[in-house]
Design a protein around this motif. Sequence first.
Motif, PDB file in Angstrom:
ATOM      1  N   GLU A   1     134.784  48.763 -43.601  1.00  0.00           N
ATOM      2  CA  GLU A   1     135.353  47.825 -42.621  1.00  0.00           C
ATOM      3  C   GLU A   1     136.872  47.765 -42.757  1.00  0.00           C
ATOM      4  O   GLU A   1     137.598  47.794 -41.770  1.00  0.00           O
ATOM      5  N   ARG A   2     137.335  47.690 -43.979  1.00  0.00           N
ATOM      6  CA  ARG A   2     138.782  47.639 -44.217  1.00  0.00           C
ATOM      7  C   ARG A   2     139.443  48.967 -43.830  1.00  0.00           C
ATOM      8  O   ARG A   2     140.509  48.979 -43.218  1.00  0.00           O
TER       9      ARG A   2
ATOM     10  N   LYS B   1     139.755  49.200 -40.152  1.00  0.00           N
ATOM     11  CA  LYS B   1     140.759  48.255 -39.648  1.00  0.00           C
ATOM     12  C   LYS B   1     142.181  48.721 -39.962  1.00  0.00           C
ATOM     13  O   LYS B   1     143.069  48.663 -39.111  1.00  0.00           O
ATOM     14  N   GLU B   2     142.405  49.181 -41.191  1.00  0.00           N
ATOM     15  CA  GLU B   2     143.761  49.518 -41.633  1.00  0.00           C
ATOM     16  C   GLU B   2     144.166  50.958 -41.335  1.00  0.00           C
ATOM     17  O   GLU B   2     145.344  51.250 -41.195  1.00  0.00           O
TER      18      GLU B   2
END
Length: 94
Positions: A69-70, A73-74
Amino acid sequence: MPSIPIKGEVAKAVHELATIRDERKALEKREAVLKDLILQHLSAGDTGTVRNIPVVAIKEMKRTGIDTERLEKEMPELFKELQKVTSYTRIDTL
């Protein structure tokens, strides 16, 4: 999604599959209770014995994973480049 009547051997297989899944869930719950009881008395690195015979060892394990997820996102471009999608068939008993 079409509804297809089943009977005979296939109907029995569906029933047995549902029964086995219910039994497995009950066994997994019991397993969790037993593990908790053992861990109340032993810690990582301990070996439990019965009449001086080792019967259980407690080991600390580690697993490394990616926070997808990170990452998505990043670093969305990198995520899309490295993303691997697999497909499989799942049987849900109702």
